[in-house]
Design a protein around this motif. Sequence first.
Motif, PDB file in Angstrom:
ATOM      1  N   TRP A 193     -22.849  29.240  17.926  1.00  0.00           N
ATOM      2  CA  TRP A 193     -21.532  29.830  17.724  1.00  0.00           C
ATOM      3  C   TRP A 193     -21.339  31.059  18.606  1.00  0.00           C
ATOM      4  CZ3 TRP A 193     -17.844  27.159  15.711  1.00  0.00           C
ATOM      5  CH2 TRP A 193     -18.113  26.190  14.745  1.00  0.00           C
ATOM      6  N   SER A 194     -22.376  31.842  18.784  1.00  0.00           N
ATOM      7  CA  SER A 194     -22.243  33.042  19.623  1.00  0.00           C
ATOM      8  C   SER A 194     -22.188  32.704  21.099  1.00  0.00           C
ATOM      9  CB  SER A 194     -23.411  34.000  19.349  1.00  0.00           C
ATOM     10  OG  SER A 194     -24.658  33.343  19.588  1.00  0.00           O
ATOM     11  N   HIS A 195     -22.859  31.628  21.510  1.00  0.00           N
ATOM     12  CA  HIS A 195     -22.835  31.167  22.904  1.00  0.00           C
ATOM     13  C   HIS A 195     -22.571  29.660  22.886  1.00  0.00           C
ATOM     14  CE1 HIS A 195     -24.389  35.008  24.386  1.00  0.00           C
ATOM     15  NE2 HIS A 195     -25.297  34.952  23.433  1.00  0.00           N
ATOM     16  N   PRO A 196     -21.303  29.226  22.912  1.00  0.00           N
ATOM     17  CA  PRO A 196     -20.994  27.794  22.748  1.00  0.00           C
ATOM     18  C   PRO A 196     -21.647  26.902  23.799  1.00  0.00           C
ATOM     19  CG  PRO A 196     -19.015  29.136  22.501  1.00  0.00           C
ATOM     20  CD  PRO A 196     -20.094  30.050  22.975  1.00  0.00           C
ATOM     21  N   PHE A 197     -21.843  27.412  25.008  1.00  0.00           N
ATOM     22  CA  PHE A 197     -22.491  26.622  26.054  1.00  0.00           C
ATOM     23  C   PHE A 197     -23.934  27.049  26.282  1.00  0.00           C
ATOM     24  CE2 PHE A 197     -18.429  25.268  28.535  1.00  0.00           C
ATOM     25  CZ  PHE A 197     -17.991  24.595  27.409  1.00  0.00           C
ATOM     26  N   GLY A 198     -24.442  27.964  25.477  1.00  0.00           N
ATOM     27  CA  GLY A 198     -25.788  28.457  25.680  1.00  0.00           C
ATOM     28  C   GLY A 198     -25.836  29.551  26.734  1.00  0.00           C
ATOM     29  N   THR A 199     -27.025  29.893  27.164  1.00  0.00           N
ATOM     30  CA  THR A 199     -27.224  30.900  28.203  1.00  0.00           C
ATOM     31  C   THR A 199     -28.108  30.325  29.304  1.00  0.00           C
ATOM     32  OG1 THR A 199     -29.149  31.833  27.061  1.00  0.00           O
ATOM     33  CG2 THR A 199     -27.001  32.794  26.547  1.00  0.00           C
ATOM     34  N   ARG A 235     -27.305  35.009  30.766  1.00  0.00           N
ATOM     35  CA  ARG A 235     -25.860  35.124  30.948  1.00  0.00           C
ATOM     36  C   ARG A 235     -25.154  33.989  30.218  1.00  0.00           C
ATOM     37  NH1 ARG A 235     -26.360  35.710  37.425  1.00  0.00           N
ATOM     38  NH2 ARG A 235     -27.573  33.822  36.962  1.00  0.00           N
ATOM     39  N   ASP A 236     -24.000  34.300  29.636  1.00  0.00           N
ATOM     40  CA  ASP A 236     -23.249  33.321  28.854  1.00  0.00           C
ATOM     41  C   ASP A 236     -22.712  32.226  29.770  1.00  0.00           C
ATOM     42  OD1 ASP A 236     -21.897  32.828  26.068  1.00  0.00           O
ATOM     43  OD2 ASP A 236     -20.338  32.514  27.571  1.00  0.00           O
ATOM     44  N   LEU A 237     -23.048  30.973  29.472  1.00  0.00           N
ATOM     45  CA  LEU A 237     -22.667  29.861  30.345  1.00  0.00           C
ATOM     46  C   LEU A 237     -21.188  29.522  30.254  1.00  0.00           C
ATOM     47  CD1 LEU A 237     -25.597  27.290  30.260  1.00  0.00           C
ATOM     48  CD2 LEU A 237     -24.659  28.472  32.239  1.00  0.00           C
ATOM     49  N   LEU A 238     -20.550  29.757  29.103  1.00  0.00           N
ATOM     50  CA  LEU A 238     -19.123  29.480  29.004  1.00  0.00           C
ATOM     51  C   LEU A 238     -18.341  30.346  29.985  1.00  0.00           C
ATOM     52  CD1 LEU A 238     -16.603  28.260  27.742  1.00  0.00           C
ATOM     53  CD2 LEU A 238     -16.771  29.953  25.904  1.00  0.00           C
ATOM     54  N   VAL A 239     -18.628  31.629  29.990  1.00  0.00           N
ATOM     55  CA  VAL A 239     -17.934  32.531  30.909  1.00  0.00           C
ATOM     56  C   VAL A 239     -18.285  32.193  32.350  1.00  0.00           C
ATOM     57  CG1 VAL A 239     -17.587  34.945  31.551  1.00  0.00           C
ATOM     58  CG2 VAL A 239     -17.875  34.320  29.145  1.00  0.00           C
ATOM     59  N   ARG A 240     -19.542  31.896  32.609  1.00  0.00           N
ATOM     60  CA  ARG A 240     -19.963  31.555  33.969  1.00  0.00           C
ATOM     61  C   ARG A 240     -19.284  30.262  34.447  1.00  0.00           C
ATOM     62  NH1 ARG A 240     -22.961  34.410  37.507  1.00  0.00           N
ATOM     63  NH2 ARG A 240     -24.384  32.695  37.924  1.00  0.00           N
ATOM     64  N   CYS A 241     -19.160  29.275  33.561  1.00  0.00           N
ATOM     65  CA  CYS A 241     -18.509  28.019  33.949  1.00  0.00           C
ATOM     66  C   CYS A 241     -17.026  28.234  34.242  1.00  0.00           C
ATOM     67  CB  CYS A 241     -18.690  26.977  32.853  1.00  0.00           C
ATOM     68  SG  CYS A 241     -20.345  26.272  32.735  1.00  0.00           S
TER      69      CYS A 241
END
Length: 308
Positions: A80-86, A91-97
Amino acid sequence: MTCDAPGSPAPHRPAPVPPPPAEAVWRSYGTRRRSTRTLRVRASAALVALTVLSVLLVPPLVRLDQQAVDLAAKLLAPSWSHPFGTDDLGRDLLVRCVYGLRVSLLVGVAAALAATVIGTAVGATAGALGGWVDRGLMRVVDAFSSIPHLLMGIFIVAVFQPGVWPVVVSVGLTHWLSTARIVRAEVMSLRSRPYIDAAVSGGASRWRVALRHLLPAVLPQAALAAVLMVPHAMWHESALSFLGLGLPTHTASLGTLIQGARGSLLAGQWWPTLFPGLFIIVPTLAIAGLAGAWRERINPRRRSELML
């Protein structure tokens, strides 16, 4: 069990239902096909809208730095805190994607526009002037077509420093060939139209006919070619970045994200590779679906074809 008396009328049996006529079957097939095409277009439009909204809204709404390193949270599974993992640096993968999708879309749109402008100019010139100009330009197109796009792109990118605009130049200079052929064929078919003959008979020069009559008529085909080229340009950028020849490794693009996740995939962490890959596949299929519907609309005689 009863038996019919001699001479009694035979029991009534319902007449067999005749098979539906071929026209009704064809009409039913056409209705199902139209409904399927409508569903495909709506799904593609929803995915494209979701892509645009995520690129525009996620970075300002999600207050996370895409470059923030947290080694204590590296390679966390989706939660829930990192929907796409790290990733391997926490680094947060959702933001990176999302940031990577923004860069890849920028490269794809800019490269598609550059390739469309070059291809339209070459194709319109060859089709409008004809003669030795047409033959010479088409030999140039054939010469460029004989070289693999990826190999030529690697050579062009190697001349410059890694960055966004060298990749745009590389993709633009290697993907204008199909647009040039399409525009040339369209212009040559338009040259035989009566209104073109009337303009030439009225004393209009070739350049005036090309600019006033031929070029506006081929703009829808050129615009369609540009839209269809965006997914291809995104894949090309991702391939160059995956090979380490496109964008710098610190720049978040979908190709660099997949390139940096190779070691994690071998170690059993699937999420650093899966989600950037989905961010490439889903938007490109959605854009291709909308472009296919647009192609059917402007060219209804070829509804059964879909250029991907």
